[in-house]
Design a protein around this motif. Structure first.
Motif, PDB file in Angstrom:
ATOM      1  N   VAL A  51     -20.560  54.210  36.217  1.00 42.13           N
ATOM      2  CA  VAL A  51     -20.738  55.052  35.035  1.00 42.13           C
ATOM      3  C   VAL A  51     -19.741  56.213  35.065  1.00 42.13           C
ATOM      4  O   VAL A  51     -19.140  56.562  34.046  1.00 42.13           O
ATOM      5  N   ARG A  52     -19.542  56.813  36.237  1.00 40.25           N
ATOM      6  CA  ARG A  52     -18.595  57.921  36.357  1.00 40.25           C
ATOM      7  C   ARG A  52     -17.177  57.470  36.008  1.00 40.25           C
ATOM      8  O   ARG A  52     -16.430  58.194  35.346  1.00 40.25           O
ATOM      9  N   ILE A  53     -16.814  56.274  36.446  1.00 36.87           N
ATOM     10  CA  ILE A  53     -15.482  55.756  36.152  1.00 36.87           C
ATOM     11  C   ILE A  53     -15.307  55.554  34.657  1.00 36.87           C
ATOM     12  O   ILE A  53     -14.286  55.927  34.072  1.00 36.87           O
ATOM     13  N   ARG A  54     -16.337  54.969  33.997  1.00 42.10           N
ATOM     14  CA  ARG A  54     -16.238  54.729  32.558  1.00 42.10           C
ATOM     15  C   ARG A  54     -16.170  56.047  31.792  1.00 42.10           C
ATOM     16  O   ARG A  54     -15.444  56.170  30.804  1.00 42.10           O
ATOM     17  N   ARG A  55     -16.952  57.036  32.244  1.00 43.55           N
ATOM     18  CA  ARG A  55     -16.895  58.342  31.593  1.00 43.55           C
ATOM     19  C   ARG A  55     -15.512  58.965  31.746  1.00 43.55           C
ATOM     20  O   ARG A  55     -14.979  59.563  30.819  1.00 43.55           O
ATOM     21  N   GLY A  56     -14.947  58.823  32.943  1.00 42.73           N
ATOM     22  CA  GLY A  56     -13.620  59.365  33.174  1.00 42.73           C
ATOM     23  C   GLY A  56     -12.579  58.701  32.292  1.00 42.73           C
ATOM     24  O   GLY A  56     -11.695  59.361  31.733  1.00 42.73           O
ATOM     25  N   MET A  57     -12.680  57.375  32.137  1.00 41.98           N
ATOM     26  CA  MET A  57     -11.757  56.651  31.274  1.00 41.98           C
ATOM     27  C   MET A  57     -11.914  57.088  29.827  1.00 41.98           C
ATOM     28  O   MET A  57     -10.923  57.258  29.101  1.00 41.98           O
ATOM     29  N   ALA A  58     -13.171  57.266  29.395  1.00 37.05           N
ATOM     30  CA  ALA A  58     -13.422  57.692  28.018  1.00 37.05           C
ATOM     31  C   ALA A  58     -12.797  59.054  27.761  1.00 37.05           C
ATOM     32  O   ALA A  58     -12.174  59.288  26.722  1.00 37.05           O
ATOM     33  N   SER A  59     -12.935  59.955  28.727  1.00 38.73           N
ATOM     34  CA  SER A  59     -12.366  61.291  28.583  1.00 38.73           C
ATOM     35  C   SER A  59     -10.841  61.228  28.511  1.00 38.73           C
ATOM     36  O   SER A  59     -10.212  61.917  27.699  1.00 38.73           O
ATOM     37  N   GLN A  60     -10.227  60.385  29.348  1.00 41.47           N
ATOM     38  CA  GLN A  60      -8.781  60.229  29.329  1.00 41.47           C
ATOM     39  C   GLN A  60      -8.299  59.714  27.975  1.00 41.47           C
ATOM     40  O   GLN A  60      -7.315  60.215  27.412  1.00 41.47           O
ATOM     41  N   LEU A  61      -8.989  58.711  27.439  1.00 42.56           N
ATOM     42  CA  LEU A  61      -8.593  58.127  26.157  1.00 42.56           C
ATOM     43  C   LEU A  61      -8.726  59.132  25.025  1.00 42.56           C
ATOM     44  O   LEU A  61      -7.867  59.205  24.146  1.00 42.56           O
ATOM     45  N   GLU A  62      -9.801  59.908  25.036  1.00 43.01           N
ATOM     46  CA  GLU A  62     -10.008  60.897  23.980  1.00 43.01           C
ATOM     47  C   GLU A  62      -8.922  61.965  23.983  1.00 43.01           C
ATOM     48  O   GLU A  62      -8.571  62.507  22.938  1.00 43.01           O
ATOM     49  N   ARG A  63      -8.376  62.263  25.148  1.00 43.22           N
ATOM     50  CA  ARG A  63      -7.343  63.294  25.266  1.00 43.22           C
ATOM     51  C   ARG A  63      -5.932  62.746  25.082  1.00 43.22           C
ATOM     52  O   ARG A  63      -4.956  63.476  25.228  1.00 43.22           O
ATOM     53  N   GLY A  64      -5.828  61.450  24.785  1.00 41.47           N
ATOM     54  CA  GLY A  64      -4.529  60.879  24.489  1.00 41.47           C
ATOM     55  C   GLY A  64      -3.833  60.203  25.644  1.00 41.47           C
ATOM     56  O   GLY A  64      -2.702  59.735  25.498  1.00 41.47           O
ATOM     57  N   TYR A  65      -4.488  60.136  26.796  1.00 45.57           N
ATOM     58  CA  TYR A  65      -3.877  59.471  27.946  1.00 45.57           C
ATOM     59  C   TYR A  65      -4.172  57.967  27.903  1.00 45.57           C
ATOM     60  O   TYR A  65      -5.009  57.505  27.129  1.00 45.57           O
ATOM     61  N   MET A  66      -3.491  57.208  28.746  1.00 41.28           N
ATOM     62  CA  MET A  66      -3.651  55.758  28.799  1.00 41.28           C
ATOM     63  C   MET A  66      -4.304  55.357  30.111  1.00 41.28           C
ATOM     64  O   MET A  66      -4.100  56.003  31.148  1.00 41.28           O
ATOM     65  N   VAL A  67      -5.089  54.260  30.061  1.00 41.92           N
ATOM     66  CA  VAL A  67      -5.870  53.872  31.239  1.00 41.92           C
ATOM     67  C   VAL A  67      -5.667  52.402  31.600  1.00 41.92           C
ATOM     68  O   VAL A  67      -6.497  51.814  32.269  1.00 41.92           O
ATOM     69  N   SER A  68      -4.565  51.822  31.163  1.00 41.21           N
ATOM     70  CA  SER A  68      -4.332  50.416  31.471  1.00 41.21           C
ATOM     71  C   SER A  68      -2.927  50.226  32.027  1.00 41.21           C
ATOM     72  O   SER A  68      -2.114  51.159  32.043  1.00 41.21           O
ATOM     73  N   ALA A  69      -2.645  49.005  32.476  1.00 36.79           N
ATOM     74  CA  ALA A  69      -1.303  48.693  32.958  1.00 36.79           C
ATOM     75  C   ALA A  69      -0.294  48.873  31.827  1.00 36.79           C
ATOM     76  O   ALA A  69      -0.604  48.623  30.658  1.00 36.79           O
ATOM     77  N   ILE A  70       0.897  49.301  32.164  1.00 33.18           N
ATOM     78  CA  ILE A  70       1.916  49.574  31.158  1.00 33.18           C
ATOM     79  C   ILE A  70       2.310  48.300  30.415  1.00 33.18           C
ATOM     80  O   ILE A  70       2.415  47.219  31.007  1.00 33.18           O
ATOM     81  N   ALA A  71       2.472  48.425  29.114  1.00 37.79           N
ATOM     82  CA  ALA A  71       2.881  47.288  28.283  1.00 37.79           C
ATOM     83  C   ALA A  71       4.399  47.256  28.154  1.00 37.79           C
ATOM     84  O   ALA A  71       5.079  48.281  28.284  1.00 37.79           O
ATOM     85  N   PHE A  72       4.932  46.072  27.895  1.00 44.13           N
ATOM     86  CA  PHE A  72       6.371  45.910  27.664  1.00 44.13           C
ATOM     87  C   PHE A  72       6.774  46.767  26.468  1.00 44.13           C
ATOM     88  O   PHE A  72       6.115  46.786  25.439  1.00 44.13           O
ATOM     89  N   GLY A  73       7.870  47.506  26.635  1.00 38.95           N
ATOM     90  CA  GLY A  73       8.323  48.377  25.558  1.00 38.95           C
ATOM     91  C   GLY A  73       8.049  49.845  25.800  1.00 38.95           C
ATOM     92  O   GLY A  73       8.437  50.689  24.988  1.00 38.95           O
ATOM     93  N   TYR A  74       7.378  50.155  26.913  1.00 38.30           N
ATOM     94  CA  TYR A  74       6.997  51.541  27.180  1.00 38.30           C
ATOM     95  C   TYR A  74       7.304  51.925  28.624  1.00 38.30           C
ATOM     96  O   TYR A  74       7.508  51.073  29.484  1.00 38.30           O
TER      97      TYR A  74
END
Length: 208
Positions: A51-74
């Motif tokens: 749950v803590r990990i999911r909350r942390g990811m949600a907070s990162q996404l809301e603030r504009g950060y990314m939480v996944s492996a980098i996609a081609f083109g970036y």
């Protein structure tokens, strides 16, 4: 104190009081109960950390950060505040790869097959995403169907699971997270190639 130590101490307390404890596998509190309790505590801690990990990811996404492996083109860049505090990862467009992506969308929209697109990239000596051996029709299909290229990021299932609070649920159940700065193609063009991709997925065109 570890869960194993706590389980043993609690079991000793039960034993000293003369109480008999029933566990799923054994009635002898002096033998199986500590292990059963330790397992329950460990499971509960695992859920808590999840749950803590999911909350942390949600907070990162809301603030504009990314939480996944980098996609081609970036390109990925870590944001570090004064004092060395690492606060998250942001993506920026790699224009050299963005040119290739725009060409892929344009050629696909014009009717070129996924296999031919992959062949062109291989002939040009372009390195595939993730350092693979080469480009395949399925590789091209994954790129063309990724909504990040139209400026939207959709979290994977491991991020989008239901969290405990209403705030977490509201965040993780959104339809996506806008990332306009990462847009490479327009909405009209992106949607134009989606139906042909959906039709051929699983067909000979995407089989490598």
């Amino acid at each position: 104190m570890t869960s194993r130590t706590f389980a043993k101490e609690l079991a000793a307390m039960f034993s000293a009081s003369g109480m008999s404890v029933m566990t799923p596998h054994e009635t002898d509190s002096a033998t199986k109960f500590p292990e059963e309790l330790r397992r329950l505590i460990a499971d509960d801690m695992a859920r808590f950390h999840s749950v803590r990990i999911r909350r942390g990811m949600a907070s990162q996404l809301e603030r504009g950060y990314m939480v996944s492996a980098i996609a081609f083109g970036y390109r990925a860049e870590r944001t570090v505040l004064q004092g060395g505090r690492d606060v998250g990862t942001v993506w920026t467009v790699c224009e050299a790869e963005a040119v290739l992506i725009r060409e892929m969308y344009a050629r696909r929209e014009a009717g070129e097959s996924l296999r031919n697109l992959a062949g062109r990239l291989n002939e040009a000596g372009i390195s595939p995403p993730g350092g693979g051996r080469g480009w395949y029709a399925s590789t091209v299909a994954r790129i063309l169907s990724n909504p990040i290229y139209r400026g939207w990021f959709f979290p994977g299932r491991h991020v989008a699971k239901v969290a405990t609070s209403n705030r977490d649920q509201a965040c993780l159940h959104r339809s996506g997270f806008a990332r306009e700065a990462l847009r490479i193609v327009g909405d009209v063009q992106w949607f134009a190639v989606q139906e042909p991709i959906a039709v051929v997925v699983g067909s000979d065109e995407t089989r490598d």
